[in-house]
Design a protein around this motif. Structure first.
Motif, PDB file in Angstrom:
ATOM      1  N   GLN A  37       0.819  -1.212   0.000  1.00  0.00           N
ATOM      2  CA  GLN A  37       0.000   0.000   0.000  1.00  0.00           C
ATOM      3  C   GLN A  37       0.855   1.264   0.000  1.00  0.00           C
ATOM      4  O   GLN A  37       0.364   2.343  -0.277  1.00  0.00           O
ATOM      5  CB  GLN A  37      -0.902   0.034   1.227  1.00  0.00           C
ATOM      6  N   HIS A  38       2.123   1.117   0.348  1.00  0.00           N
ATOM      7  CA  HIS A  38       2.992   2.288   0.485  1.00  0.00           C
ATOM      8  C   HIS A  38       4.128   2.290  -0.533  1.00  0.00           C
ATOM      9  O   HIS A  38       5.187   2.854  -0.276  1.00  0.00           O
ATOM     10  CB  HIS A  38       3.514   2.369   1.926  1.00  0.00           C
ATOM     11  N   ILE A  39       3.898   1.688  -1.682  1.00  0.00           N
ATOM     12  CA  ILE A  39       4.878   1.747  -2.764  1.00  0.00           C
ATOM     13  C   ILE A  39       4.894   3.173  -3.294  1.00  0.00           C
ATOM     14  O   ILE A  39       3.843   3.766  -3.536  1.00  0.00           O
ATOM     15  CB  ILE A  39       4.522   0.742  -3.877  1.00  0.00           C
ATOM     16  N   ARG A  40       6.059   3.700  -3.485  1.00  0.00           N
ATOM     17  CA  ARG A  40       6.179   5.083  -3.967  1.00  0.00           C
ATOM     18  C   ARG A  40       5.771   5.169  -5.430  1.00  0.00           C
ATOM     19  O   ARG A  40       5.975   4.257  -6.203  1.00  0.00           O
ATOM     20  CB  ARG A  40       7.598   5.584  -3.789  1.00  0.00           C
ATOM     21  N   GLY A  41       5.202   6.305  -5.791  1.00  0.00           N
ATOM     22  CA  GLY A  41       4.783   6.520  -7.172  1.00  0.00           C
ATOM     23  C   GLY A  41       3.331   6.127  -7.366  1.00  0.00           C
ATOM     24  O   GLY A  41       2.577   5.941  -6.421  1.00  0.00           O
ATOM     25  N   ASP A  42       2.950   5.992  -8.625  1.00  0.00           N
ATOM     26  CA  ASP A  42       1.567   5.690  -8.962  1.00  0.00           C
ATOM     27  C   ASP A  42       1.310   4.202  -9.171  1.00  0.00           C
ATOM     28  O   ASP A  42       0.206   3.808  -9.532  1.00  0.00           O
ATOM     29  CB  ASP A  42       1.175   6.433 -10.246  1.00  0.00           C
ATOM     30  N   ASP A  43       2.323   3.385  -8.984  1.00  0.00           N
ATOM     31  CA  ASP A  43       2.159   1.958  -9.213  1.00  0.00           C
ATOM     32  C   ASP A  43       1.242   1.351  -8.160  1.00  0.00           C
ATOM     33  O   ASP A  43       1.382   1.598  -6.975  1.00  0.00           O
ATOM     34  CB  ASP A  43       3.508   1.229  -9.164  1.00  0.00           C
ATOM     35  N   ARG A  44       0.291   0.558  -8.630  1.00  0.00           N
ATOM     36  CA  ARG A  44      -0.582  -0.198  -7.742  1.00  0.00           C
ATOM     37  C   ARG A  44      -0.295  -1.660  -7.985  1.00  0.00           C
ATOM     38  O   ARG A  44      -0.100  -2.087  -9.120  1.00  0.00           O
ATOM     39  CB  ARG A  44      -2.046   0.100  -8.034  1.00  0.00           C
ATOM     40  N   VAL A  45      -0.273  -2.417  -6.917  1.00  0.00           N
ATOM     41  CA  VAL A  45      -0.044  -3.850  -7.032  1.00  0.00           C
ATOM     42  C   VAL A  45      -1.064  -4.589  -6.187  1.00  0.00           C
ATOM     43  O   VAL A  45      -1.619  -4.036  -5.245  1.00  0.00           O
ATOM     44  CB  VAL A  45       1.391  -4.257  -6.607  1.00  0.00           C
ATOM     45  N   GLN A  46      -1.291  -5.820  -6.568  1.00  0.00           N
ATOM     46  CA  GLN A  46      -2.141  -6.690  -5.771  1.00  0.00           C
ATOM     47  C   GLN A  46      -1.339  -7.939  -5.432  1.00  0.00           C
ATOM     48  O   GLN A  46      -0.291  -8.189  -6.025  1.00  0.00           O
ATOM     49  CB  GLN A  46      -3.424  -7.044  -6.512  1.00  0.00           C
ATOM     50  N   ILE A  47      -1.837  -8.678  -4.471  1.00  0.00           N
ATOM     51  CA  ILE A  47      -1.197  -9.940  -4.102  1.00  0.00           C
ATOM     52  C   ILE A  47      -2.213 -11.050  -4.360  1.00  0.00           C
ATOM     53  O   ILE A  47      -3.322 -11.009  -3.835  1.00  0.00           O
ATOM     54  CB  ILE A  47      -0.778  -9.972  -2.621  1.00  0.00           C
ATOM     55  N   VAL A  48      -1.818 -12.009  -5.193  1.00  0.00           N
ATOM     56  CA  VAL A  48      -2.684 -13.142  -5.511  1.00  0.00           C
ATOM     57  C   VAL A  48      -1.958 -14.407  -5.090  1.00  0.00           C
ATOM     58  O   VAL A  48      -0.930 -14.761  -5.669  1.00  0.00           O
ATOM     59  CB  VAL A  48      -3.044 -13.185  -7.007  1.00  0.00           C
ATOM     60  N   GLU A  49      -2.480 -15.045  -4.051  1.00  0.00           N
ATOM     61  CA  GLU A  49      -1.883 -16.262  -3.507  1.00  0.00           C
ATOM     62  C   GLU A  49      -0.387 -16.078  -3.223  1.00  0.00           C
ATOM     63  O   GLU A  49       0.432 -16.929  -3.551  1.00  0.00           O
ATOM     64  CB  GLU A  49      -2.136 -17.462  -4.424  1.00  0.00           C
ATOM     65  N   GLY A  50      -0.050 -14.930  -2.652  1.00  0.00           N
ATOM     66  CA  GLY A  50       1.328 -14.666  -2.248  1.00  0.00           C
ATOM     67  C   GLY A  50       2.220 -14.078  -3.325  1.00  0.00           C
ATOM     68  O   GLY A  50       3.362 -13.740  -3.052  1.00  0.00           O
ATOM     69  N   VAL A  51       1.718 -13.932  -4.541  1.00  0.00           N
ATOM     70  CA  VAL A  51       2.518 -13.389  -5.646  1.00  0.00           C
ATOM     71  C   VAL A  51       2.110 -11.934  -5.870  1.00  0.00           C
ATOM     72  O   VAL A  51       0.926 -11.635  -6.067  1.00  0.00           O
ATOM     73  CB  VAL A  51       2.307 -14.208  -6.943  1.00  0.00           C
ATOM     74  N   ILE A  52       3.082 -11.034  -5.854  1.00  0.00           N
ATOM     75  CA  ILE A  52       2.816  -9.618  -6.077  1.00  0.00           C
ATOM     76  C   ILE A  52       2.708  -9.382  -7.581  1.00  0.00           C
ATOM     77  O   ILE A  52       3.610  -9.731  -8.337  1.00  0.00           O
ATOM     78  CB  ILE A  52       3.925  -8.741  -5.465  1.00  0.00           C
TER      79      ILE A  52
ATOM     80  N   ILE B 169      -9.266  -4.541  -1.835  1.00  0.00           N
ATOM     81  CA  ILE B 169     -10.058  -5.584  -1.177  1.00  0.00           C
ATOM     82  C   ILE B 169      -9.096  -6.523  -0.470  1.00  0.00           C
ATOM     83  O   ILE B 169      -8.215  -7.114  -1.102  1.00  0.00           O
ATOM     84  CB  ILE B 169     -10.942  -6.352  -2.172  1.00  0.00           C
ATOM     85  N   ASP B 170      -9.263  -6.634   0.845  1.00  0.00           N
ATOM     86  CA  ASP B 170      -8.420  -7.513   1.649  1.00  0.00           C
ATOM     87  C   ASP B 170      -9.139  -8.836   1.881  1.00  0.00           C
ATOM     88  O   ASP B 170     -10.357  -8.873   2.013  1.00  0.00           O
ATOM     89  CB  ASP B 170      -8.112  -6.843   2.995  1.00  0.00           C
ATOM     90  N   LEU B 171      -8.359  -9.907   1.923  1.00  0.00           N
ATOM     91  CA  LEU B 171      -8.858 -11.215   2.295  1.00  0.00           C
ATOM     92  C   LEU B 171      -8.093 -11.609   3.552  1.00  0.00           C
ATOM     93  O   LEU B 171      -7.054 -12.265   3.470  1.00  0.00           O
ATOM     94  CB  LEU B 171      -8.653 -12.227   1.158  1.00  0.00           C
ATOM     95  N   PRO B 172      -8.556 -11.154   4.724  1.00  0.00           N
ATOM     96  CA  PRO B 172      -7.822 -11.340   5.971  1.00  0.00           C
ATOM     97  C   PRO B 172      -7.506 -12.813   6.254  1.00  0.00           C
ATOM     98  O   PRO B 172      -8.309 -13.699   5.974  1.00  0.00           O
ATOM     99  CB  PRO B 172      -8.772 -10.790   7.040  1.00  0.00           C
ATOM    100  N   GLY B 173      -6.319 -13.016   6.788  1.00  0.00           N
ATOM    101  CA  GLY B 173      -5.891 -14.366   7.116  1.00  0.00           C
ATOM    102  C   GLY B 173      -5.261 -15.096   5.945  1.00  0.00           C
ATOM    103  O   GLY B 173      -4.904 -16.258   6.056  1.00  0.00           O
ATOM    104  N   THR B 174      -5.150 -14.411   4.814  1.00  0.00           N
ATOM    105  CA  THR B 174      -4.514 -14.986   3.624  1.00  0.00           C
ATOM    106  C   THR B 174      -3.456 -14.010   3.123  1.00  0.00           C
ATOM    107  O   THR B 174      -3.392 -12.860   3.559  1.00  0.00           O
ATOM    108  CB  THR B 174      -5.516 -15.217   2.473  1.00  0.00           C
ATOM    109  N   SER B 175      -2.688 -14.445   2.160  1.00  0.00           N
ATOM    110  CA  SER B 175      -1.703 -13.562   1.537  1.00  0.00           C
ATOM    111  C   SER B 175      -2.292 -12.889   0.305  1.00  0.00           C
ATOM    112  O   SER B 175      -1.589 -12.626  -0.664  1.00  0.00           O
ATOM    113  CB  SER B 175      -0.456 -14.366   1.155  1.00  0.00           C
ATOM    114  N   ASN B 176      -3.580 -12.582   0.331  1.00  0.00           N
ATOM    115  CA  ASN B 176      -4.262 -11.978  -0.815  1.00  0.00           C
ATOM    116  C   ASN B 176      -4.711 -10.559  -0.513  1.00  0.00           C
ATOM    117  O   ASN B 176      -5.283 -10.283   0.542  1.00  0.00           O
ATOM    118  CB  ASN B 176      -5.485 -12.818  -1.203  1.00  0.00           C
ATOM    119  N   TRP B 177      -4.448  -9.690  -1.475  1.00  0.00           N
ATOM    120  CA  TRP B 177      -4.856  -8.296  -1.428  1.00  0.00           C
ATOM    121  C   TRP B 177      -5.202  -7.933  -2.863  1.00  0.00           C
ATOM    122  O   TRP B 177      -4.330  -7.834  -3.713  1.00  0.00           O
ATOM    123  CB  TRP B 177      -3.701  -7.429  -0.934  1.00  0.00           C
TER     124      TRP B 177
END
Length: 183
Positions: free
Chosen positions: A22-37, A73-81
């Motif tokens: 959430q705090h990556i500098r710049g305009d880049d947005r990333v998500q985490i899917v099953e632990g992969v950014i 969207i957070d999926l608490p308890g998982t490595s997904n964002w």
């Protein structure tokens, strides 16, 4: 999980990772899917169906007191964002840094050549597991739209689909026919 700025439990890897992306500098947005950014870089062709869907549901979402966007969207308890291509949430959540799937009214994902199976399989399973009531999958490769509903721990119990060019019924609270001819 706390969404307070600059506040996380250093000994909790899930929270630390979600805080970091959430705090990556710049305009880049990333998500985490099953632990992969994964970086978010949709193409114009990817954005077109989202624009067409938004235009069709906007007056209904206004009447429902909802906002449309592509927030966290957070999926608490998982490595997904996740950062869905589009989601509809109640207006009282408009200032939230993050929501969980069961706080949405509709989540929309549009497939890409590079990661279509993520939307078709992984996200569909996870959104159901975390209670997103409606999941609309716009499959650009198959040229279909599928609406998944009745979520549960084992997945969605119902689905309706159509080919591009046909219409698809969005149930309550939307109660409208979604045209797909311009996708």
């Amino acid at each position: 999980m706390s969404t307070q700025p600059h506040s996380y439990a250093a000994d909790d890897p899930e929270i630390a990772l979600k805080y970091a992306i959430q705090h990556i500098r710049g305009d880049d947005r990333v998500q985490i899917v099953e632990g992969v950014i994964e970086p978010m870089s949709p193409t114009w062709g990817h954005e077109k169906p989202i624009t067409k869907i938004r235009r069709q549901i906007e007056s209904t979402t206004d009447k429902l007191g909802c906002v449309i966007g592509a927030g966290n969207i957070d999926l608490p308890g998982t490595s997904n964002w996740y950062i869905p291509d589009m989601a509809v949430v109640p207006e009282h959540l408009e200032e939230a840094d993050v929501v969980v799937p069961d706080q949405t009214l509709l989540v929309v994902e549009v497939t890409s050549d590079s990661n279509g199976d993520t939307d078709r399989i992984v996200k569909r399973r996870r959104y159901a597991e975390f209670g997103a009531p409606l999941y609309l999958l716009v499959d650009r490769q198959e040229r279909t739209c599928t609406l998944f509903s009745s979520p549960g721990e084992l997945g969605y119990m119902k689905s309706d689909s159509c080919r591009f060019g046909e219409s698809l019924r969005l149930p309550e609270p939307f109660d409208l026919e979604l045209g797909t001819s311009e996708f």
